[in-house]
Design a protein around this motif. Structure first.
Motif, short mmCIF file in Angstrom:
data_model
loop_
_atom_site.label_atom_id
_atom_site.label_comp_id
_atom_site.label_asym_id
_atom_site.label_seq_id
_atom_site.Cartn_x
_atom_site.Cartn_y
_atom_site.Cartn_z
N SER A 242 39.12 -0.79 -35.48
CA SER A 242 39.94 -1.40 -34.40
C SER A 242 40.58 -0.57 -33.52
CB SER A 242 40.84 -2.30 -35.19
OG SER A 242 40.32 -3.34 -35.73
N VAL A 243 40.37 -0.70 -32.15
CA VAL A 243 41.06 -0.29 -31.21
C VAL A 243 42.33 -0.82 -30.56
CG1 VAL A 243 40.81 1.02 -29.02
CG2 VAL A 243 38.98 1.04 -30.68
N VAL A 244 43.59 -0.27 -30.72
CA VAL A 244 44.70 -1.03 -29.88
C VAL A 244 44.89 -0.13 -28.77
CG1 VAL A 244 47.04 -1.51 -30.31
CG2 VAL A 244 45.53 -1.92 -32.30
N VAL A 245 44.82 -0.85 -27.62
CA VAL A 245 45.01 0.09 -26.29
C VAL A 245 46.09 -0.43 -25.67
CG1 VAL A 245 43.01 -1.25 -25.24
CG2 VAL A 245 43.73 0.54 -24.29
N SER A 246 47.03 0.26 -25.15
CA SER A 246 47.95 0.01 -24.22
C SER A 246 47.59 -0.37 -22.93
CB SER A 246 49.03 1.12 -24.20
OG SER A 246 50.09 0.71 -23.19
N GLU A 247 48.12 -1.44 -22.22
CA GLU A 247 47.71 -1.54 -20.93
C GLU A 247 48.09 -0.49 -20.06
OE1 GLU A 247 50.53 -4.64 -19.60
OE2 GLU A 247 52.11 -3.60 -19.80
N GLY A 248 48.87 0.57 -20.30
CA GLY A 248 49.25 1.58 -19.36
C GLY A 248 48.57 2.96 -19.48
N VAL A 249 47.34 2.62 -20.28
CA VAL A 249 46.55 4.12 -20.66
C VAL A 249 46.12 4.70 -19.30
CG1 VAL A 249 44.48 5.07 -21.69
CG2 VAL A 249 46.27 3.46 -23.00
N ARG A 250 46.17 5.98 -19.09
CA ARG A 250 45.61 6.52 -18.01
C ARG A 250 44.76 7.81 -18.10
NH1 ARG A 250 49.34 6.30 -13.21
NH2 ARG A 250 51.20 4.95 -13.90
#
Lengths: 421, 421
Positions: A242-250
């Motif tokens: 599972s990958v949890v990704v924050s909307e703000g990843v740059r």
């Protein structure tokens, strides 16, 4: 002497428990009729004050007010509206104080994040200068958990519980399917420039119940090769990931990962969610079947699975705000002070608004593992008590919670002068 | 005489309650040791039978089996694997029966949707022809709710409750923000070619608690002008709007709405979710700020907010399957039979598998309003009892449910011959 009235407003994005703080403000004020007259709420936040669109909360029954404790959303309406600086638009602040003066409002309770702390501070200062001193208390609220001084921000813990639980449930799904189908589940969560909410996804995995989770934090520049290598290795070892990704990843160049260069049929840039970008990358580069979800509003509105700790915090900061104001406090924010992790012990404190306004609290560097893809024990110790405990709303015969709607009766205008916020 | 063993397998996409049926099968079998020896489960569904990878459920304690009742996912692993037709690959079916014969399996319980009903039917027929008759009972399961004869499919009602609740909570969020910010929330749900799950979004709105919701059903060809006009009018009247969109919505030309002609930087077609396409369309054509969410796996794994009715159904169809088989039943599916909507009354029935296999139940035309954007009272009467009642899992000190993990100990192979499914 008739006691002065109070004003309460909700600001910015809602949380599952902002109405819990509203409930606390109203219930506490009602217990002090000798000190506080009526509580007027701003319809749609501070815009309601600027336009003299006030709500008379005295029209609501005690029972209705009590039901706010289990109701999500913002009962009086919230707003995304940042007052300009005092230098730029002094008229806005003067207008606020004129409205407060007209309605004999001596207490200002503002329930929000950073911007509203700043507004609260200025109202306190300017009202004094204008000869109508108002006691202004800020009540913390934000799922982003980025207010300074306070150990955590009411609203965050419920979003964190939702994300931890959803990550666990979806991971059990992909684990079940992975032998012949989907191998990677990608889950996009909020948090803007801070990884607080994404970190909560890591809580789905414990020593007793390990779950293979890779977290993408906005604090860590995205390294595509390292990420794909990690996903590949994780699927190799566990069969799924599972990958949890924050909307703000740059990316390292500062560009949002969500801006993946997609264009539509008309050649316009398509700025979608980051989850589909990550899912597509994994499928394209590693060949794994993926599924992806975007929680969006669900994570900040899921009152049905709110954290009990969060509900208790949200009530306590609201009640303390009123008690502080009655005791003469001014230009303060109520805070959560933690004295122990386990067993969890906390109490209410307060901090001067000049220490709050326009300052952001970031995730401590030692909350993220050295490889950048996970949370440390320090982070777990911080998060564990916050997501503990449930506080279910009552459900009705229609199968849904008995969320309350207020009448929100208007207060008769006194100034009745137009004002364009 | 030693009783014959039983085989149980889970098939296709999981639901929040497929393990409830597993729990029922195992608990019921354990109450009949004179009739059923051990229950072997297929690791990763029918693939486990084909590869002789069986799980010995007798190694699990009664307490562990009981905990399946509140655990999502598929405890033994599921699979997306459709057996070919008997004409095309008779060897697959013969292999199944050889494995069953080797392990003295006289009962076949298959928990799934349409494809698995077909497999179940063929196992029954072929085992008879091969001189090793197996009583084969199909246990219905699918969030898509598209199995015929049964009034509803276990798994659907919990997805429906999740979607109704999430639509309500997110709608309260957008209502709070709409004065100055987001005006439309778009929520993408599953359901393939059937609008059953999307219809559940409509349950967030009741006469007592109206919520402006526009539903996009896969049964209704997408009409962009009519849709945008409806959203515009709804926002005009209520200030905000929620859109529930089924993943399977198509344009009049049959093309999926999700296929909106987006291409990435390399010119590849981007087939993303339908929610961002709809949100972008609304923003582009009407100028409203939007937010969007995609529930994906969350809607079929959210055991924490499963429908109590669904849990009871899922248990009952599992228990009845074992009782039917013990009583000599064969080539049947257990069904839910509704006798009254309010108060809701239902009982367990059964139907011959030839009436089930390869037939799909569609939404009745009178469940969708004439304009194509909402649900009718007939639909409400159908859905209401299904989403009623909660059945919370126990939570642990870590703030998350006590979902159980089985040991899944393998059964020693007897054939031990390779088979490539």
């Amino acid at each position: 002497m008739t006691p002065q009235n109070a004003f309460y407003a909700q600001s910015g994005g809602v949380t599952a428990v902002i109405n819990v703080s509203a409930c606390a403000v109203l219930e506490t004020a009602r217990r002090h009729p000798d000190k506080i007259g009526k509580v007027y709420a701003g319809r749609n936040g501070i815009v309601g004050a600027l336009t003299e669109d006030l709500i008379d909360t005295s029209q609501e029954s005690d029972e209705t007010i009590a039901a706010l404790r289990h109701t999500p959303g913002a009962a009086f309406g919230s707003c995304r509206y940042k007052l300009k600086s005092l230098e730029e638009n002094r008229a806005q602040y003067e207008r606020l104080i004129e409205v407060f003066r007209a309605h004999n409002i001596g207490y200002f309770f503002y329930n929000g994040g950073n911007d509203s702390a700043d507004t609260c501070h200025k109202v306190s200062q300017l009202s004094e200068a204008m000869g109508f001193p108002i006691r202004a208390i800020h009540i913390p609220k934000t799922v982003d958990n980025d207010l300074p001084v306070t150990d955590c921000c009411p609203g965050y813990a419920s979003a964190a519980k939702y994300v931890a639980l959803s990550t666990l449930e979806a991971s059990m799904d992909v684990a079940s399917m992975s032998a012949t189908s989907t191998k990677v589940f990608v889950f996009e969560v909020m948090g803007r420039h801070a990884g607080w909410i994404a970190a909560a996804g890591g809580m789905a995995s414990t020593a007793k119940r390990p779950v293979p989770i890779v977290i993408l934090f906005p604090e860590v520049p995205f390294d595509q090769d390292a990420f794909l290598a990690r996903v590949k290795a994780t699927v190799g070892e566990h069969g799924y990931c599972s990958v949890v990704v924050s909307e703000g990843v740059r990316r390292a160049d500062g560009k949002f990962l969500a801006d993946a260069g997609y264009t539509d049929a008309f050649g316009h840039t398509q700025l979608g969610g980051v989850a589909p970008v990550v899912a597509r990358m994994i499928h394209g580069e590693l060949g794994f079947r993926t599924h992806w979800a975007v929680a969006d509003y669900l994570q900040r509105s899921a009152r049905h699975i709110a954290s009990r700790t969060d509900v208790e915090h949200a009530y306590a900061v609201g009640r303390a705000a009123v008690e502080l104001a009655i005791a003469g406090g001014n230009a303060l924010m109520t805070t959560i002070e933690r004295s122990a992790d386990d067993p969890y012990r906390w109490e209410i404190g307060s901090a001067p608004l000049e220490e709050i306004a326009n300052r952001e609290k970031h995730m401590p560097a030692d909350f993220i593992t050295a490889d950048g893809f996970g949370i440390t024990d320090a982070c777990r110790h911080y998060l564990q008590p916050l997501i503990r405990g449930e506080d279910y709303p009552p459900f009705a015969e229609d199968g849904l919670p008995r969320y309350v709607r207020l009448q929100n009766a208007p207060v008769a205008k006194i100034l009745n002068t137009p004002f364009e916020p």
